[in-house]
Design a protein around this motif. Structure first.
Motif, short mmCIF file in Angstrom:
data_model
loop_
_atom_site.label_atom_id
_atom_site.label_comp_id
_atom_site.label_asym_id
_atom_site.label_seq_id
_atom_site.Cartn_x
_atom_site.Cartn_y
_atom_site.Cartn_z
N GLU A 96 8.75 3.62 -0.90
CA GLU A 96 9.19 4.90 -0.34
C GLU A 96 8.83 5.00 1.14
OE1 GLU A 96 7.35 7.77 -2.88
OE2 GLU A 96 8.81 7.51 -4.50
N GLU A 97 7.66 4.47 1.49
CA GLU A 97 7.22 4.49 2.89
C GLU A 97 8.12 3.62 3.76
OE1 GLU A 97 3.49 2.58 5.34
OE2 GLU A 97 3.04 3.55 3.41
N MET A 98 8.40 2.40 3.31
CA MET A 98 9.22 1.48 4.10
C MET A 98 10.66 1.95 4.24
SD MET A 98 8.01 -2.30 2.77
CE MET A 98 6.33 -2.90 2.99
N LYS B 121 14.86 -6.34 1.65
CA LYS B 121 13.58 -6.66 2.30
C LYS B 121 12.53 -5.61 1.98
CE LYS B 121 11.78 -8.35 6.72
NZ LYS B 121 10.47 -7.72 6.59
N TRP B 122 12.91 -4.35 1.99
CA TRP B 122 11.96 -3.29 1.63
C TRP B 122 11.43 -3.52 0.21
CZ3 TRP B 122 15.85 1.01 3.39
CH2 TRP B 122 15.78 1.15 4.79
N LEU B 123 12.33 -3.85 -0.69
CA LEU B 123 11.95 -4.02 -2.10
C LEU B 123 11.00 -5.20 -2.28
CD1 LEU B 123 12.34 -3.06 -5.02
CD2 LEU B 123 14.35 -4.54 -5.16
N THR B 124 11.35 -6.34 -1.67
CA THR B 124 10.53 -7.54 -1.86
C THR B 124 9.22 -7.47 -1.07
OG1 THR B 124 11.78 -8.69 -0.12
CG2 THR B 124 12.51 -9.00 -2.39
N ASP B 125 9.26 -6.92 0.14
CA ASP B 125 8.03 -6.82 0.93
C ASP B 125 7.02 -5.87 0.28
OD1 ASP B 125 9.09 -8.55 2.74
OD2 ASP B 125 9.31 -7.11 4.39
N SER B 126 7.50 -4.75 -0.21
CA SER B 126 6.59 -3.80 -0.87
C SER B 126 6.07 -4.39 -2.18
CB SER B 126 7.31 -2.47 -1.14
OG SER B 126 8.49 -2.65 -1.91
N GLY B 127 6.92 -5.17 -2.86
CA GLY B 127 6.49 -5.83 -4.10
C GLY B 127 5.42 -6.87 -3.83
N HIS B 128 5.53 -7.56 -2.70
CA HIS B 128 4.53 -8.58 -2.34
C HIS B 128 3.19 -7.92 -2.03
CE1 HIS B 128 3.24 -12.54 -0.92
NE2 HIS B 128 2.61 -11.90 0.06
N GLU B 129 3.23 -6.82 -1.29
CA GLU B 129 2.00 -6.10 -0.97
C GLU B 129 1.30 -5.63 -2.24
OE1 GLU B 129 1.51 -3.18 2.05
OE2 GLU B 129 3.21 -3.92 3.23
N ALA B 130 2.08 -5.10 -3.17
CA ALA B 130 1.52 -4.65 -4.44
C ALA B 130 0.97 -5.83 -5.25
CB ALA B 130 2.59 -3.90 -5.25
N GLY B 131 1.62 -6.99 -5.08
CA GLY B 131 1.14 -8.19 -5.77
C GLY B 131 -0.23 -8.61 -5.30
N LEU B 132 -0.48 -8.54 -4.00
CA LEU B 132 -1.81 -8.86 -3.47
C LEU B 132 -2.85 -7.91 -4.04
CD1 LEU B 132 -0.89 -9.54 0.28
CD2 LEU B 132 -1.36 -11.23 -1.51
N TYR B 133 -2.46 -6.66 -4.17
CA TYR B 133 -3.36 -5.66 -4.77
C TYR B 133 -3.62 -5.99 -6.24
CZ TYR B 133 -5.12 -0.99 -6.06
OH TYR B 133 -5.87 0.05 -6.52
N SER B 134 -2.59 -6.46 -6.93
CA SER B 134 -2.75 -6.79 -8.35
C SER B 134 -3.74 -7.96 -8.53
CB SER B 134 -1.40 -7.16 -8.99
OG SER B 134 -1.06 -8.51 -8.78
N GLN B 135 -3.78 -8.87 -7.55
CA GLN B 135 -4.72 -9.99 -7.61
C GLN B 135 -6.16 -9.48 -7.54
OE1 GLN B 135 -3.75 -13.05 -4.73
NE2 GLN B 135 -1.57 -12.86 -5.13
#
Length: 359
Positions: free
Chosen positions: A79-81, A282-296
């Protein structure tokens, strides 16, 4: 954006009308009408491009678990991006159905995203991807991330997209998968003929059969009762999933066999994904990647907390020595030689994947 273009068009209209006043009246009227239509068409285009896109996200994890928290961050980042033009509706606890049910909806072209892994993709036609869920394929998490960055993985994702499923995030962690049982496991031979619940896919079924167990596909929601009644003898999953489902109440033994390092991916409909602009993708994949780092981060913390909670609940925990774990690994190598699998895989797939990880 819309206001700026309307102003520009309005100015153009005024100039057109001014010129028309010096010429033919009918011609001016036509010019004015044409300008009004242009304004309306431009407005419709702008409104359509700025219409909010709502994506449904379905997953089996319960609220407030690691994946649920990471999904909440994904929603916020998207939503932010996108400036609020893209958002997500989260459906935890299998509200949209189990993974296979949701994948069916995705393949029908619905704007849905779900969490899945190589085992599910193998059953959907991307046969080689199933190997990433094979027992003891990875030595550590670094191996996982090397594979995800490899050309081999990118080729597999492209093939999967052709089958109708596009991966939009692939750096999430579900956790290291261990086995909880109603009987003690001290060596790999202890699994012989024991019924171990696995998700309903070929890869995980074959994985436990390779160590001598009787793999029993079953919905996770049925496992507690099945353990309680003795229908099955054990269940495998990451520690936080085992604890969250209360299996410590009916199964008092845990072997930290770490048979699968479960990195997770999120997939959506290739047909639906193709309707997005490059910027929206790009918004969808970039935000998903950021959330993935958080999931780690969440997965590491969650495993530590869950292991302590399981011990506090009276579960006997068996930590394998390097020698004992090597015995598990050696027994499981038969998985990669299973003719039912190798006949579906590309030649020398195991060696290809190991090489892609730098082995």
């Amino acid at each position: 954006m819309i206001k700026k273009k309307l102003v520009a068009l309005a100015m153009a209209a005024i100039m057109t009308l001014g010129l028309a006043a010096c010429g033919d009246g009918d011609s001016g009227a036509k010019e004015e009408k044409g300008t009004e239509e242009a304004v309306q068409q431009e407005t419709k285009k702008e409104e359509a491009s700025e219409e909010q896109i709502v994506i449904s996200v379905g997953y089996p994890d319960n609220p407030d678990t690691s994946h649920d928290k990471a999904c909440t961050l994904w929603k916020e980042k998207l939503e932010e991006m996108s400036g609020g033009t893209m958002t997500m509706q989260l459906y935890p606890s299998s509200q949209l159905g189990n993974t296979n049910d949701i994948i069916d909806q995705i393949l029908a072209g619905q704007p849905i995203i779900t969490i899945a892994d190589g085992a599910f993709y193998a059953d959907r036609g991307a046969k080689d991807m199933g190997i990433v869920f094979g027992p003891y394929l990875f030595d550590n998490w670094e191996d996982c991330w090397k594979l995800v960055e490899s050309d081999w993985w990118k080729e597999q994702c492209s093939l999967l997209a052709d089958l109708g499923l596009t991966i939009v995030a692939d750096n999430w962690v579900s956790g290291t998968r261990h086995t909880m049982t109603t009987f003690p496991v001290n060596k790999v031979e202890d699994f012989k003929n024991k019924k171990i619940r696995v998700p309903d896919n070929t890869i995980q079924t074959k994985g436990f059969e390779a160590v001598g167990a009787t793999a029993t596909p079953m919905a996770l929601t049925d496992v507690y009762t099945a353990l309680q009644q003795g229908t099955i003898d054990g269940v495998e999953n990451p520690l936080h999933v085992l604890y969250a489902n209360g299996f410590q109440e009916v199964a008092k033994y845990l072997v930290l066999d770490g048979h699968v390092l479960n990195f997770a991916t999120w997939c959506t409909s290739t047909d639906w994904y193709s309707t997005l602009t490059d910027e929206q993708k790009k918004w969808l994949t970039d935000s998903g990647h950021e959330a993935g780092l958080y999931s780690q981060e969440l997965a590491a913390d969650s495993d530590e907390v869950s292991l302590k909670a399981l011990k506090d609940a009276g579960v006997t925990v068996k930590e394998l020595t390097e020698e004992e774990k090597e015995a598990f690994r050696n027994e499981a190598i038969s998985f990669y030689e299973d003719p039912d699998l190798t006949k579906q895989w590309s030649p020398d797939l195991y060696q290809t994947v190991r090489k892609a990880m730098g082995k």
